[in-house]
Motif scaffolding. Structure first.
Motif, mmCIF file in Angstrom:
data_model
loop_
_atom_site.group_PDB
_atom_site.id
_atom_site.type_symbol
_atom_site.label_atom_id
_atom_site.label_comp_id
_atom_site.label_asym_id
_atom_site.label_seq_id
_atom_site.Cartn_x
_atom_site.Cartn_y
_atom_site.Cartn_z
ATOM 1 N N GLU A 81 0.830 -1.211 0.000
ATOM 2 C CA GLU A 81 0.000 0.000 0.000
ATOM 3 C C GLU A 81 0.862 1.257 0.000
ATOM 4 O OE1 GLU A 81 -2.293 -3.367 1.746
ATOM 5 O OE2 GLU A 81 -0.289 -2.526 2.064
ATOM 6 N N ALA A 82 2.014 1.200 0.690
ATOM 7 C CA ALA A 82 2.883 2.378 0.767
ATOM 8 C C ALA A 82 3.609 2.643 -0.535
ATOM 9 C CB ALA A 82 3.893 2.202 1.899
ATOM 10 N N LEU A 83 3.743 1.610 -1.371
ATOM 11 C CA LEU A 83 4.508 1.764 -2.600
ATOM 12 C C LEU A 83 3.737 2.475 -3.693
ATOM 13 C CD1 LEU A 83 6.058 -1.813 -2.683
ATOM 14 C CD2 LEU A 83 7.268 0.309 -2.162
ATOM 15 N N LYS A 84 2.428 2.675 -3.520
ATOM 16 C CA LYS A 84 1.602 3.267 -4.569
ATOM 17 C C LYS A 84 1.596 4.788 -4.532
ATOM 18 C CE LYS A 84 -1.968 0.583 -3.481
ATOM 19 N NZ LYS A 84 -3.277 -0.092 -3.545
ATOM 20 N N VAL A 85 2.275 5.371 -3.555
ATOM 21 C CA VAL A 85 2.348 6.832 -3.415
ATOM 22 C C VAL A 85 3.800 7.260 -3.603
ATOM 23 C CG1 VAL A 85 1.939 8.792 -1.902
ATOM 24 C CG2 VAL A 85 0.410 6.815 -1.805
ATOM 25 N N PRO A 86 4.081 8.198 -4.514
ATOM 26 C CA PRO A 86 5.474 8.616 -4.734
ATOM 27 C C PRO A 86 6.082 9.235 -3.482
ATOM 28 C CG PRO A 86 4.031 9.414 -6.492
ATOM 29 C CD PRO A 86 3.137 8.903 -5.414
ATOM 30 N N LEU A 87 7.342 8.894 -3.228
ATOM 31 C CA LEU A 87 8.055 9.467 -2.093
ATOM 32 C C LEU A 87 8.558 10.855 -2.450
ATOM 33 C CD1 LEU A 87 10.206 6.386 -0.989
ATOM 34 C CD2 LEU A 87 8.110 7.233 0.084
ATOM 35 N N ALA A 88 8.413 11.780 -1.512
ATOM 36 C CA ALA A 88 8.911 13.140 -1.710
ATOM 37 C C ALA A 88 9.844 13.467 -0.556
ATOM 38 C CB ALA A 88 7.751 14.136 -1.766
ATOM 39 N N GLN A 89 11.145 13.317 -0.782
ATOM 40 C CA GLN A 89 12.146 13.627 0.229
ATOM 41 C C GLN A 89 13.429 14.041 -0.473
ATOM 42 O OE1 GLN A 89 11.739 9.442 1.708
ATOM 43 N NE2 GLN A 89 13.952 9.574 1.881
ATOM 44 N N PRO A 90 14.267 14.826 0.196
ATOM 45 C CA PRO A 90 15.444 15.386 -0.495
ATOM 46 C C PRO A 90 16.367 14.322 -1.090
ATOM 47 C CG PRO A 90 15.078 16.491 1.603
ATOM 48 C CD PRO A 90 14.139 15.327 1.580
ATOM 49 N N ILE A 91 16.673 13.293 -0.326
ATOM 50 C CA ILE A 91 17.557 12.229 -0.813
ATOM 51 C C ILE A 91 16.845 10.908 -0.553
ATOM 52 C CG2 ILE A 91 19.840 11.180 -0.698
ATOM 53 C CD1 ILE A 91 20.912 13.754 0.442
ATOM 54 N N PRO A 92 16.018 10.447 -1.470
ATOM 55 C CA PRO A 92 15.269 9.201 -1.251
ATOM 56 C C PRO A 92 16.178 7.980 -1.345
ATOM 57 C CG PRO A 92 14.895 10.009 -3.465
ATOM 58 C CD PRO A 92 15.716 11.062 -2.773
ATOM 59 N N TYR A 93 15.749 6.933 -0.693
ATOM 60 C CA TYR A 93 16.477 5.666 -0.786
ATOM 61 C C TYR A 93 16.267 5.058 -2.169
ATOM 62 C CZ TYR A 93 17.097 5.858 4.268
ATOM 63 O OH TYR A 93 17.456 6.238 5.536
ATOM 64 N N ARG A 94 17.295 4.346 -2.635
ATOM 65 C CA ARG A 94 17.182 3.663 -3.922
ATOM 66 C C ARG A 94 16.188 2.502 -3.805
ATOM 67 N NH1 ARG A 94 21.953 4.431 -6.869
ATOM 68 N NH2 ARG A 94 21.008 3.275 -8.597
ATOM 69 N N ILE A 95 15.594 2.150 -4.930
ATOM 70 C CA ILE A 95 14.547 1.133 -4.980
ATOM 71 C C ILE A 95 14.984 0.019 -5.921
ATOM 72 C CG2 ILE A 95 12.115 0.702 -5.559
ATOM 73 C CD1 ILE A 95 11.684 3.760 -5.118
ATOM 74 N N TRP A 96 14.643 -1.206 -5.568
ATOM 75 C CA TRP A 96 14.860 -2.323 -6.491
ATOM 76 C C TRP A 96 13.623 -3.205 -6.501
ATOM 77 C CZ3 TRP A 96 15.259 -7.324 -4.326
ATOM 78 C CH2 TRP A 96 15.524 -7.377 -2.960
ATOM 79 N N ALA A 97 13.397 -3.874 -7.624
ATOM 80 C CA ALA A 97 12.158 -4.625 -7.803
ATOM 81 C C ALA A 97 12.424 -5.893 -8.601
ATOM 82 C CB ALA A 97 11.109 -3.771 -8.508
ATOM 83 N N VAL A 98 11.729 -6.956 -8.238
ATOM 84 C CA VAL A 98 11.819 -8.235 -8.950
ATOM 85 C C VAL A 98 10.408 -8.720 -9.261
ATOM 86 C CG1 VAL A 98 14.008 -8.931 -7.936
ATOM 87 C CG2 VAL A 98 11.892 -9.495 -6.759
ATOM 88 N N GLY A 99 10.314 -9.562 -10.282
ATOM 89 C CA GLY A 99 9.006 -10.067 -10.663
ATOM 90 C C GLY A 99 8.123 -8.955 -11.185
ATOM 91 N N ARG A 100 6.826 -9.073 -10.956
ATOM 92 C CA ARG A 100 5.853 -8.067 -11.402
ATOM 93 C C ARG A 100 5.256 -7.393 -10.179
ATOM 94 N NH1 ARG A 100 1.995 -10.284 -15.778
ATOM 95 N NH2 ARG A 100 3.922 -9.917 -16.941
ATOM 96 N N THR A 101 5.296 -6.079 -10.156
ATOM 97 C CA THR A 101 4.828 -5.367 -8.976
ATOM 98 C C THR A 101 4.369 -3.965 -9.355
ATOM 99 O OG1 THR A 101 5.439 -4.764 -6.704
ATOM 100 C CG2 THR A 101 7.121 -4.463 -8.392
ATOM 101 N N ARG A 102 3.665 -3.335 -8.422
ATOM 102 C CA ARG A 102 3.186 -1.960 -8.627
ATOM 103 C C ARG A 102 3.905 -1.049 -7.647
ATOM 104 N NH1 ARG A 102 -3.035 0.339 -7.713
ATOM 105 N NH2 ARG A 102 -2.539 2.542 -8.000
ATOM 106 N N LEU A 103 4.401 0.075 -8.149
ATOM 107 C CA LEU A 103 5.066 1.037 -7.291
ATOM 108 C C LEU A 103 5.064 2.413 -7.945
ATOM 109 C CD1 LEU A 103 8.927 0.470 -7.423
ATOM 110 C CD2 LEU A 103 7.364 -0.623 -8.975
ATOM 111 N N ALA A 104 5.334 3.419 -7.122
ATOM 112 C CA ALA A 104 5.344 4.803 -7.599
ATOM 113 C C ALA A 104 6.727 5.423 -7.556
ATOM 114 C CB ALA A 104 4.376 5.654 -6.767
#
Length: 863
Positions: A81-104
């Motif tokens: 649920e948290a991944l569907k909203v874009p993060l807005a912060q000065p230095i965001p953490y890097r993201i990695w994804a495997v398989g099929r998923t939904r994220l912003a």
């Protein structure tokens, strides 16, 4: 086991009682013992060295954490649920994804200029396969060829007011030209802002007149989220893929392949060297990947893969968080071996992954045969991520013990988290395994001497403990966690739990449970979106149609429509056109509606969706996409005319074959398999050799498994002359043999140049042996040891060179008497076929993947 090993173990038992504090000699094992004990040999077992060993190799076994206090305390990836909203912060953490998923993702740019808003979002810090679907808030939208959003109705996002572009994260990416045009003069976003290696999306939204603003953007500033197919992974079963060349990798959902990628290739993973972590045990990894890809039957018909993995994490968490999520998708058990190798065992019991512990191997134990009230669980609720509810957390039918609930006087529930599982049936299968383990009464820990080292690496352990643990004598337990414990009298501490005998039993009709409910999600026109229960390809008279089962919406005014398209028409990822069919006469039955399409393209990977229409022709949103292979030909091909091994020994990392196809119009490909010699052949569990070979009837073919470039490093390998080899005391060379006489432990050696970290394969033949033993070595400081051999025969070893390796040596013990011949040594490559004695089989396959009779075995020894 060999007679010499039986004699050695009997003598060991005679010399050391089970109560002795003296550690007996370790049980020899060709894979585990030599490599792990090399660590102890190198540190000499001093007190300081023991503490060093504990610091570098404390944690040996990692098991998926899904239940209980350990799971609660462990770091976890963000909720879907948290991944569907874009993060807005000065230095965001890097993201990695495997398989099929939904994220912003996270905003890299969020600026407005004039009446337009520009937003660039970092989706993943690596290359991904594709962008599949797009959402603005909770509105799923489609885009045209120019990137503009098609209005879903009600005036939302109309008049080309929103544009979406994307980048896959190629090594050299293309900047977003519209953003560059607007902001390059300020230096805010220029052509240098390419985002190399960074998958991203860019959104442009244009404001409208004030009176139309709420209609066009009813939820305020649009927030973009996407469904992606994530990282490309190395499939070590495919010889066309090169671990050193990511351009050859393919997208996958296979849990074992994703685990290997995270350990060795994920920039945000553990960063292990695949040559040390995977290659020494690559056949074990192949076995696990094949099990993950096994087809599990479904109650309504058709199949799904046993274990699939889909998820996203950020660098806010360490790599262990992602590893635990991956292991949870396959009931995984991961071992860290002393030489750096990692061994994965997924959730399917096999005798080959068992070890044995005896009374003499155990120095202490703490085993309970029941649970405290506060630890009891009498209801287990599997939780997973459900794409049908727009990628939110959902739960399946739970498992419970009503008798235990009556005894306890209340329900004691806990949740099993399978966050990176997207199939509800898979969550049920995993939940059942955890539930059965929870019901086991015997659990605790045992302290294991160094003589039981092999059991530390095994997932399942048989206890032969009539004196130490008589209640568990002959029982099978599961090794849930092992650590190095040199500070104790033991070498290791192992946490155990009883192994349920029926843990692999699965009856779809009763075990699947009901599909989790999907709340009605009407679109702007108020029409609910269909929920798919099952998609299945059905052959008929040489053609194929698609059977689609949806949940009854309990609204007779709605007409279901099915549409499908070929997912990849040119091998480059280009989709075919959608073909749609309405079903105005479809009738519900027992809560479901069964829809059978017209003839579809045969033997293709199809994407299938469903929508409802009203009497006036208004459409609902299309359902989530399901994939199915359209199998058309149900007739299996006939057996091959011939299948033979070609070439001659020694076979240095390869095996060559020839086969002939008979006069059969059904056969389209031939697949080769290998199994350890003498094992029962089952193509569903055997290792597939390479890709299927395309064939036509009445023709002959040749195929080579492995690397044909390897050559013997040794000069005079057959001892044809008394040259090259250095002879220790007691060694002579004559008659095409090297002979050792009793008296002194010494070797016959040959100086060579080695590369540290490279695995070298060794072979030699012992004959005329009358006593003692022999072993292969790389002379080093310390020596790299092969396995001790005490019988006639041809023996194979793998020796990993270190920086000080200078020569190849065949060592005889002081009482060793016998002849050596046919020596081989060469450097192993990724392309080499695995070392060992194998049975190869060839199976003809028709165009729809239906197998014919197998041919074989062709028995081959690969050095």
């Amino acid at each position: 086991m060999p007679s010499a090993e039986i004699v050695r173990r009997v003598e060991q038992i005679a010399r050391h009682s089970c109560t002795s504090l003296y550690t007996p000699p370790v049980c020899h094992d060709p894979i585990f013992t030599p490599l792990f004990t090399s660590l102890f040999t190198s540190i000499g077992f001093s007190a300081g060295a023991a503490s060093f060993a504990a610091s570098v190799a404390t944690a040996i076994t990692t098991t998926a954490l899904t239940i209980g206090l350990q799971m609660l305390m462990a770091p976890k990836p963000p909720k879907p649920e948290a991944l569907k909203v874009p993060l807005a912060q000065p230095i965001p953490y890097r993201i990695w994804a495997v398989g099929r998923t939904r994220l912003a993702g996270a905003y890299m740019l969020w600026e407005s200029k004039g009446h337009r808003l520009f937003a660039v979002q970092a989706i993943a810090g690596h290359r991904i396969k594709s962008f599949n679907r797009y959402w603005l808030h909770d509105d799923e939208v489609t885009i045209n060829g120019s990137g503009f959003v098609a209005s879903p109705g009600g005036g939302r996002y109309a008049n080309n007011s929103v544009k979406i572009q994307s980048r896959l994260g190629l090594p050299t990416e293309t900047p977003y030209a519209d953003a560059v045009a607007e902001f390059s003069s300020e230096g805010l976003w220029t052509n240098d802002h390419r985002g190399d290696g960074q998958a991203s999306v860019c959104l442009f939204a244009g404001a409208t007149r004030q009176k139309d603003q709420n209609k066009r953007f009813p939820y305020g500033v649009p927030q973009l989220s996407v469904e992606i197919d994530g990282a490309l992974c190395w499939d070590f079963r495919d010889p066309a893929q090169d671990p050193a060349n990511p351009a050859t990798w393919l997208w996958t959902r296979n849990s074992a392949l994703i685990c290997a990628w995270h350990l060795c290739f994920n920039e945000f993973g553990f960063g292990l060297d695949y040559q040390k972590a995977l290659l020494p045990v690559i056949d074990l990894w192949k076995e696990e990947a094949d099990i993950c890809d096994e087809d599990v039957p479904l109650a309504g018909g058709g199949t799904e893969k046993r274990y699939q993995c889909n998820g996203t994490d950020t660098t806010e968490n360490g790599p262990k968080a992602g590893l635990n999520a991956i292991l949870a998708t396959c009931d995984g058990h991961l071992v860290s071996r002393g030489d750096g190798a990692r061994i994965l065992t997924v959730g399917k019991f096999r005798e080959s992954r068992c070890a044995t512990l005896t009374d003499g191997d155990i120095v202490g134990h703490n085993v309970q045969y029941g649970q405290l009230f506060e630890d009891e669980i009498n209801r287990l609720i599997p939780k997973f991520t459900y794409p049908a509810t727009d990628y939110s957390t959902s739960d399946t039918d739970y498992f419970e013990d009503t008798a235990a609930q009556l005894t306890a006087g209340r329900v004691l529930a806990d949740e099993a988290e399978y966050q990176w599982v997207h199939q509800w049936r898979q969550a049920r299968r995993l939940g059942k395994r955890d539930w059965l383990r929870l019901r086991e009464k015997a659990r605790g820990s045992i302290d294991v001497r160094l003589s039981g080292i092999n059991s530390v690496y095994a997932r399942w352990v048989r206890l032969e403990t009539p004196r130490r643990l008589p209640s568990l004598n002959g029982k099978l337990v599961e090794n849930r966690r092992s650590i190095l414990a040199l500070s104790k009298a033991a070498g290791f501490t192992m946490d155990i739990v009883g192994h349920p005998e029926n843990i692999d039993a699965w009856t779809p009709a009763t075990d699947e449970g009901a599909q989790p409910p999907v709340p009605s999600a009407p679109n702007a026109a108020g029409i609910p979106t269909p929920v798919i229960n099952l998609v299945q390809a059905k052959p008929k008279n040489g053609t194929v149609y698609i059977r689609v089962v949806i949940i009854d919406p309990e609204n007779a005014s709605l007409t279901p429509h099915v549409r499908y398209r070929v997912k990849d028409i040119d091998g480059l990822g280009t989709h075919g056109a959608w073909v749609e069919q309405a079903f105005p006469d479809a009738d519900p039955s027992v809560g479901y509606i069964n829809l059978n399409t017209n003839v579809v393209p045969s033997d293709q990977l199809l994407e299938v969706q469903v929508a409802f229409t009203t009497a006036r022709g208004a459409y609902s949103d299309w359902s989530i996409t399901e994939e199915v292979v359209s199998t058309a030909d149900p007739t299996p091909p006939v057996a091959l005319s011939s299948f033979t091994l070609t070439g001659s020994a020694p076979r240095l990392g390869n095996a060559a074959f020839s086969f002939a196809v008979g006069n059969d119009t059904h056969v389209k490909t031939v697949q080769l398999y290998r199994v350890p010699t003498g094992n029962i052949f089952d193509p569903d569990t055997a290792t597939a050799v390479g890709a299927p070979i395309a064939v036509t009837s009445s023709n002959s073919y040749a195929y080579t498994d492995g690397d044909t470039s390897r050559t013997n490093m040794l000069a005079n390998p057959g001892f044809d002359t008394d040259t090259v080899w250095g002879k220790g005391t007691g060694w002579t060379i004559s008659g095409g043999k090297a002979h050792h006489a009793a008296g002194t432990s010494a070797g016959v050696s040959q100086a060579l140049s080695f590369t540290a970290g490279i695995v070298y394969r060794s072979a030699y033949t012992i004959s005329a042996r009358t006593g003692g033993s022999f072993r292969a070595q790389l002379l080093s400081s310390p020596n790299v040891q092969g396995t001790i051999r005490s019988a006639n025969g041809t023996w194979l070893d793998k020796l990993t060179a270190i920086a000080s390796s200078t020569a190849y040596n065949l060592l005889a013990t002081s009482d060793g008497v016998g002849d050596l011949d046919d020596t081989v040594l060469f450097a192993e490559t990724v392309s080499c076929a695995p070392q060992g004695v194998w049975d190869y089989y060839a199976v003809p396959v028709n165009g729809s993947g239906i197998r014919g009779p197998s041919s074989g075995p062709a028995v081959v020894t690969i050095i």
